[in-house]
Design an enzyme around this catalytic site. Structure first.
Site, PDB file in Angstrom:
ATOM      1  CG  HIS A  52       5.507  61.207  26.609  1.00 48.45           C
ATOM      2  ND1 HIS A  52       6.516  61.705  25.834  1.00 48.45           N
ATOM      3  CD2 HIS A  52       4.574  60.770  25.742  1.00 48.45           C
ATOM      4  CE1 HIS A  52       6.212  61.548  24.570  1.00 48.45           C
ATOM      5  NE2 HIS A  52       5.025  61.002  24.471  1.00 48.45           N
TER       6      HIS A  52
HETATM    7  P1  TYD Z   1       3.447  57.351  22.170  1.00 50.70           P
HETATM    8  O1  TYD Z   1       4.686  58.088  21.800  1.00 50.70           O
HETATM    9  O2  TYD Z   1       3.413  56.679  23.510  1.00 50.70           O
HETATM   10  O3  TYD Z   1       2.230  58.325  21.985  1.00 50.70           O
HETATM   11  P2  TYD Z   1       1.402  59.111  23.113  1.00 50.70           P
HETATM   12  O4  TYD Z   1       2.396  59.644  24.087  1.00 50.70           O
HETATM   13  O5  TYD Z   1       0.669  60.157  22.361  1.00 50.70           O
HETATM   14  O6  TYD Z   1       0.492  58.087  23.739  1.00 50.70           O
HETATM   15  O7  TYD Z   1       3.152  56.269  21.057  1.00 50.70           O
HETATM   16  C1  TYD Z   1       2.014  55.411  21.136  1.00 50.70           C
HETATM   17  C2  TYD Z   1       2.459  54.013  20.809  1.00 50.70           C
HETATM   18  O8  TYD Z   1       2.907  53.940  19.459  1.00 50.70           O
HETATM   19  C3  TYD Z   1       3.623  53.534  21.659  1.00 50.70           C
HETATM   20  O9  TYD Z   1       3.190  52.844  22.805  1.00 50.70           O
HETATM   21  C4  TYD Z   1       4.395  52.635  20.719  1.00 50.70           C
HETATM   22  C5  TYD Z   1       4.048  53.123  19.355  1.00 50.70           C
HETATM   23  N1  TYD Z   1       5.146  53.881  18.688  1.00 50.70           N
HETATM   24  C6  TYD Z   1       6.063  53.185  17.917  1.00 50.70           C
HETATM   25  O10 TYD Z   1       6.021  51.952  17.807  1.00 50.70           O
HETATM   26  N2  TYD Z   1       7.033  53.895  17.262  1.00 50.70           N
HETATM   27  C7  TYD Z   1       7.124  55.240  17.354  1.00 50.70           C
HETATM   28  O11 TYD Z   1       8.024  55.864  16.729  1.00 50.70           O
HETATM   29  C8  TYD Z   1       6.192  55.949  18.177  1.00 50.70           C
HETATM   30  C9  TYD Z   1       6.258  57.440  18.335  1.00 50.70           C
HETATM   31  C10 TYD Z   1       5.215  55.235  18.811  1.00 50.70           C
END
Ligand code: TYD
Length: 139
Positions: A52
């Protein structure tokens, strides 16, 4: 150019027979005020994370343990950066598509960024990213 934006920041290395130490702190090594830190661990073999871009968020990624690849893409150029040293920090500005892959066993990815968590920051569709980036480049 992608190379001008994404960069490796060499962190201090305090070498010591008792074990080495590295660190970063605002202003000296990190080009933004840190608002949030998170880490990615226990990644099963073959999995990837990320995939992303952020609308307006800068980050720094460090492989505190083990190794993984960060694929960065500015919509025109793609580059694979392997992180495998805990004294190398990868700076990624806003609006760069990035994906983390090829995690080694027991690797630990540590990420700091300049914004609190907000799903609204994410661009999760690559075509949408490309279009937004093209619009940005036209300005
Ligand atoms: P995400 O950044 O979407 O990871 P990826 O792109 O690898 O799938 O994070 C996964 C989930 O974790 C996201 O939907 C919400 C949660 N999250 C938080 O609550 N706080 C944070 O700081 C991060 C990075 C993720």
């Amino acid at each position: 150019m992608l190379q001008d934006e994404v960069k490796i920041i060499s962190l201090p290395k305090i070498l010591d027979d008792r074990g080495n130490l590295s660190f970063f702190q605002n202003d000296d090594h990190i080009p933004f005020v840190i608002q949030r830190a998170y880490w990615i661990y226990d990644v099963p073999g073959g999995e990837h994370r990320g995939g992303h871009a952020y609308r307006d968020l800068q980050e720094v990624i460090v492989a505190l343990s083990g190794s993984f690849d960060v694929v960065v893409d500015d919509g025109k150029e793609k580059k694979v950066i392997t992180l495998n040293r805990s004294y190398n920090a990868l700076y990624i500005p806003k609006m760069i598509w990035r994906r983390m892959e090829n995690f080694s066993t027991n690797s630990l990815a540590f990420i700091v960024c300049d914004k609190q968590y907000d799903e609204g920051q994410y661009i999760r569709d690559y075509d949408t990213y490309r279009n937004l980036k093209a619009d940005e480049d036209d300005i």
